[in-house]
Design an enzyme around this catalytic site. Structure first.
Site, PDB file in Angstrom:
ATOM      1  N   HIS A 160      27.556  45.289  43.133  1.00 29.91           N
ATOM      2  CA  HIS A 160      28.177  46.246  43.830  1.00 29.91           C
ATOM      3  C   HIS A 160      27.062  47.236  44.595  1.00 29.91           C
ATOM      4  O   HIS A 160      26.115  47.445  44.130  1.00 29.91           O
ATOM      5  CB  HIS A 160      28.811  47.172  42.951  1.00 29.91           C
ATOM      6  CG  HIS A 160      30.294  47.283  42.472  1.00 29.91           C
ATOM      7  ND1 HIS A 160      30.645  47.366  41.325  1.00 29.91           N
ATOM      8  CD2 HIS A 160      31.401  46.525  43.044  1.00 29.91           C
ATOM      9  CE1 HIS A 160      31.866  47.102  40.996  1.00 29.91           C
ATOM     10  NE2 HIS A 160      32.588  46.587  42.114  1.00 29.91           N
ATOM     11  N   CYS A 254      28.935  54.484  38.130  1.00 24.83           N
ATOM     12  CA  CYS A 254      30.364  53.812  37.887  1.00 24.83           C
ATOM     13  C   CYS A 254      31.366  54.616  37.211  1.00 24.83           C
ATOM     14  O   CYS A 254      32.493  54.208  37.382  1.00 24.83           O
ATOM     15  CB  CYS A 254      30.044  52.467  36.882  1.00 24.83           C
ATOM     16  SG  CYS A 254      28.898  51.374  37.749  1.00 24.83           S
TER      17      CYS A 254
END
Ligand code: ARG
Length: 261
Positions: A160, A254
């Site tokens: 990511h 996150c």
């Protein structure tokens, strides 16, 4: 944020996840609580999503959407195991009066999108290569009306954008060049000549997966070297221990979806 009450590593969709490594869920909740308290202590308001059984990755709330100037671009998860999370995020934004736009393209919200409001009038940085499709970058630009710069991720450990790059304030970023293609590294150098540069060790400690309010930078406590670099650059590093959540392949950023009015 969303409590890791149902957190587990039951499947492996990134190289950090190992279904044979036991997870201490109670400890995960404790560490997550400290993160939440840290944000509140710094003067930030934290909204909570209700965790749902059967969605063990829901604690990684950053993946549920991407918000710029009150407009919300919804997520569409790549892996079926996480697909159910999108509805919970949608419901959250629907309850409040946000402009929510449902996506047609696969994208994992703030996992792969970052916003730098004062860079070139407001730039969206977007990752592709593992999760978010490049078509979603174009879709995000149409939904949010800000230029989107596509950056190609090349290392599966940094699957990511938010494990390889973070906004430090309204105009500057920190990133680990090795996570990006050579061409994308050149793009970053051109756009952010004064960026803080992280190395492999900083990235492996999940140091880039940080959240900054422009002054205080909340980051994984293992990333001591990166904390030193940030201090030298004039920021105040605030370390938080999130070892249990690292087993799912995530850290500070996150766990946090930023609400930009
Ligand atoms: N286990 C999750 C996944 O692989 C971790 C997500 C981490 N979130 C993030 N914003 N990088 O999807």
């Amino acid at each position: 944020m969303c409590s890791p009450e149902h957190f587990a590593v039951e499947y492996a969709i990134n190289p950090w996840m190992d279904v044979t490594t036991p997870v201490d869920r109670e400890l995960a909740v404790k560490q997550w609580d400290r993160l939440r308290e840290t944000l509140v202590g710094l003067g930030h308001q934290v909204h909570l999503l209700t965790p749902e059984p059967g969605l063990p990755d829901m604690v990684y709330a950053a993946n549920g959407a991407f918000v710029v100037d009150g407009s919300v671009y919804g997520a569409r998860f790549k892996h079926e195991q996480r697909a159910g999370e999108a509805a919970a995020h949608h419901a959250f934004y629907a309850e409040q009066s946000w402009r929510f736009v449902a996506p047609s393209e696969t994208n994992e919200g703030e996992g792969d999108f970052a916003y730098v409001p004062e860079a070139h009038g407001g730039l969206i940085l977007a990752g592709h290569g593992f999760r978010t499709e490049i078509a979603a970058h174009a879709e995000a630009q149409e939904v949010l009306g800000r230029p989107v710069v596509s950056l190609r991720l090349i290392d599966p450990r940094f699957y990511h954008l938010d494990v390889a790059l973070a906004a430090l304030d309204d105009a500057n970023v920190v990133y680990f060049p090795g996570a990006f293609s050579a061409a994308s590294q050149r793009v970053l150098t051109q756009l952010f000549p004064d960026a803080v540069i992280a190395d492999d060790e900083d990235a492996m400690a999940f140091g880039l997966n940080l959240v900054s309010d422009g002054a205080n930078v909340v980051l994984n406590s293992e990333a001591t070297r990166l904390a030193g670099k940030l201090k030298a650059a004039g920021y105040n590093p605030v370390p938080v221990e999130l070892a249990e959540l690292k087993k799912g392949g995530g850290s500070v950023k996150c766990c946090i979806a930023e609400l930009r009015h």
